[in-house]
Design an enzyme around this catalytic site. Structure first.
Site, PDB file in Angstrom:
ATOM      1  N   LEU A  69       0.826  -1.204   0.000  1.00  0.00           N
ATOM      2  CA  LEU A  69       0.000   0.000   0.000  1.00  0.00           C
ATOM      3  C   LEU A  69       0.860   1.252   0.000  1.00  0.00           C
ATOM      4  O   LEU A  69       1.970   1.266   0.548  1.00  0.00           O
ATOM      5  CB  LEU A  69      -0.899   0.036   1.245  1.00  0.00           C
ATOM      6  CG  LEU A  69      -2.008  -1.016   1.377  1.00  0.00           C
ATOM      7  CD1 LEU A  69      -2.743  -0.818   2.693  1.00  0.00           C
ATOM      8  CD2 LEU A  69      -2.971  -0.947   0.204  1.00  0.00           C
ATOM      9  N   LYS A  72       0.060   7.287   1.536  1.00  0.00           N
ATOM     10  CA  LYS A  72      -0.151   8.693   1.191  1.00  0.00           C
ATOM     11  C   LYS A  72      -1.260   8.862   0.150  1.00  0.00           C
ATOM     12  O   LYS A  72      -1.696   9.988  -0.121  1.00  0.00           O
ATOM     13  CB  LYS A  72       1.153   9.309   0.669  1.00  0.00           C
ATOM     14  CG  LYS A  72       2.249   9.382   1.724  1.00  0.00           C
ATOM     15  CD  LYS A  72       3.519   9.995   1.170  1.00  0.00           C
ATOM     16  CE  LYS A  72       4.603  10.059   2.242  1.00  0.00           C
ATOM     17  NZ  LYS A  72       5.875  10.634   1.729  1.00  0.00           N
ATOM     18  N   PHE A  94       7.396   3.280  12.609  1.00  0.00           N
ATOM     19  CA  PHE A  94       7.864   4.513  12.002  1.00  0.00           C
ATOM     20  C   PHE A  94       8.593   5.373  13.047  1.00  0.00           C
ATOM     21  O   PHE A  94       8.529   5.096  14.245  1.00  0.00           O
ATOM     22  CB  PHE A  94       6.693   5.325  11.453  1.00  0.00           C
ATOM     23  CG  PHE A  94       5.911   4.659  10.359  1.00  0.00           C
ATOM     24  CD1 PHE A  94       6.510   4.342   9.149  1.00  0.00           C
ATOM     25  CD2 PHE A  94       4.570   4.364  10.530  1.00  0.00           C
ATOM     26  CE1 PHE A  94       5.784   3.745   8.132  1.00  0.00           C
ATOM     27  CE2 PHE A  94       3.831   3.769   9.525  1.00  0.00           C
ATOM     28  CZ  PHE A  94       4.441   3.451   8.323  1.00  0.00           C
ATOM     29  N   ARG A 101       0.832  11.536  11.182  1.00  0.00           N
ATOM     30  CA  ARG A 101       0.812  12.385   9.987  1.00  0.00           C
ATOM     31  C   ARG A 101       0.199  11.659   8.794  1.00  0.00           C
ATOM     32  O   ARG A 101      -0.439  12.283   7.939  1.00  0.00           O
ATOM     33  CB  ARG A 101       2.231  12.854   9.641  1.00  0.00           C
ATOM     34  CG  ARG A 101       2.788  13.874  10.621  1.00  0.00           C
ATOM     35  CD  ARG A 101       3.966  14.639  10.038  1.00  0.00           C
ATOM     36  NE  ARG A 101       5.101  13.792   9.758  1.00  0.00           N
ATOM     37  CZ  ARG A 101       6.049  13.500  10.655  1.00  0.00           C
ATOM     38  NH1 ARG A 101       5.964  13.962  11.902  1.00  0.00           N
ATOM     39  NH2 ARG A 101       7.078  12.747  10.316  1.00  0.00           N
ATOM     40  N   ASP A 166      17.039  -4.559  19.256  1.00  0.00           N
ATOM     41  CA  ASP A 166      15.925  -5.019  18.420  1.00  0.00           C
ATOM     42  C   ASP A 166      15.193  -6.170  19.097  1.00  0.00           C
ATOM     43  O   ASP A 166      13.965  -6.197  19.176  1.00  0.00           O
ATOM     44  CB  ASP A 166      16.442  -5.515  17.065  1.00  0.00           C
ATOM     45  CG  ASP A 166      16.802  -4.389  16.107  1.00  0.00           C
ATOM     46  OD1 ASP A 166      16.489  -3.228  16.398  1.00  0.00           O
ATOM     47  OD2 ASP A 166      17.408  -4.690  15.059  1.00  0.00           O
TER      48      ASP A 166
END
Length: 367
Positions: A69, A72, A94, A101, A166
């Site tokens: 996908l 935006k 992110f 946003r 991680d």
């Protein structure tokens, strides 16, 4: 399986998030991996390949489904939100603020799905002075003081051997997600979980913070109990330029070892504080281990009550019959290696699915 019926929407890339959702997929969760439109998860292109896929991507993302996908684009975002409206868990990794946003942050999804458990995994968390600082595992370990503890024989810090920031973030996130799902049974409400790699690493330092908390002084690494100051918790070179480890500092192990070597008089040094006071024992063991090959020492230690292990390389480790017996290595139909699940339930065992998801831009819905 334990997580059968749980729907997971995974926006994460690389390692911490994908390993979290892999463990969930292995135990029955339906995981849809949402990948960037252009090239998918970068792990699809990093490192060695076998049978059409990178080893990294196969072993962090097998058993999931993939949806490509462009968040935006309004149409793609709408498709994502349709899935999110029914998801039990949403995972994103992110930089802080990016999900909001894009319009796919916790508040946007909770407005249409109050029961969603939403986890954000980042280097330094959603708050604090380092919130927006870019970092992968190495930089997080460096800022957390862990790289400095990984001091080599030359007194200089060495590159970390495993991405522990991680890994610990992934396990922390898994724990939090399962707690939130359990709580949701009573309240019907989900929650937002802020997991920082930095926090996850710092949380695992209780056994090594003694000096700094008790004295206010930094570590002298080579003298510390866990980092080489203890003779019975150390690495030793063998006659064939291989290495072995002693991994138990309790006096009973020292007696068992030194009686076998005819030097029970040195047991007293194993009872002293780590550091220079144990040097006579360390010096003896350095010299003693140089007298036999690694293989010879493996034979010598058989049946002795000592925490001993040869220092294997990773290839040797994956050839160990014990690893195979535990189900930690299997193969798919093409012969590609599949790393197993470490969560071994008796009644509802996991079922690692070796299928590697193709990059897919067709319509995908929940099973």
């Amino acid at each position: 399986m334990k997580l059968e019926g749980v729907k997971v929407l995974d926006l994460s890339l690389f390692l911490p998030g994908p390993m979290l959702t892999l463990m969930m997929a292995d135990h029955g969760a339906d995981v849809i991996k949402v990948e960037p439109w252009e090239e998918g998860d970068p792990a699809r292109h990093i490192g060695y390949r076998k049978n059409g896929h990178t080893v990294w991507f196969r072993n962090a993302n097998r058993g999931k489904r993939s949806l490509r996908l462009n968040l935006k684009a309004e149409a793609d975002k709408a498709r994502f939100m349709t899935l999110a409206a029914e998801a039990d868990v949403v995972v994103e990794a992110f930089r802080p603020g990016v999900a909001d946003r894009l319009g796919v942050g916790y508040d946007a999804i909770a407005a249409i799905n109050p029961g969603v458990v939403y986890v954000s995994i980042s280097a330094f968390g959603q708050t604090g002075p380092n919130r927006d600082r870019p970092a992968h595992d190495l930089a997080v370990e460096a800022l957390a003081g862990v790289v400095a503890l990984n001091e080599g024989q030359d007194g200089k810090p060495a590159m970390p051997h495993m991405p522990v920031a991680d890994a610990l973030a992934s396990l922390t996130a898994l724990s939090g997600v399962l707690m939130a799902l359990l709580r949701r049974r009573d309240t019907g409400k989900g929650d937002f979980l802020d997991v920082a790699m930095f926090d996850s690493l710092i949380a695992w330092t209780p056994n090594v913070t003694g000096r700094i908390f008790a004295t206010g002084e930094p570590h002298v690494v080579k003298d510390e109990r866990s980092f080489g100051g203890n003779a019975m918790y150390n690495l030793y070179e063998t006659a064939d330029d291989q290495w072995v480890s002693l991994g138990g500092a309790e006096p009973k192990f020292a007696r068992a070892l030194l009686s076998g070597l005819g030097r029970e008089d040195l047991v007293i040094y194993a009872t002293y504080p780590p550091g220079p006071q144990q040097e006579p024992l360390r010096a003896f063991l350095r010299e003693a281990f140089k007298q036999k090959t690694r293989a010879e020492w493996e034979i010598w230690f058989e049946g002795r009550d000592v925490c001993f292990a040869p220092v294997k390389n990773l290839k040797e480790a994956f050839e160990d019959p014990h690893l195979v017996a535990r189900g930690m290595l299997a193969h798919d139909a093409e012969g590609s290696e599949i790393v197993g699940t470490p969560l071994l339930f008796r009644d509802e065992p996991g079922r690692p699915d070796p299928t590697v998801p193709p990059v897919n831009d067709d319509t995908i819905g929940w099973r």
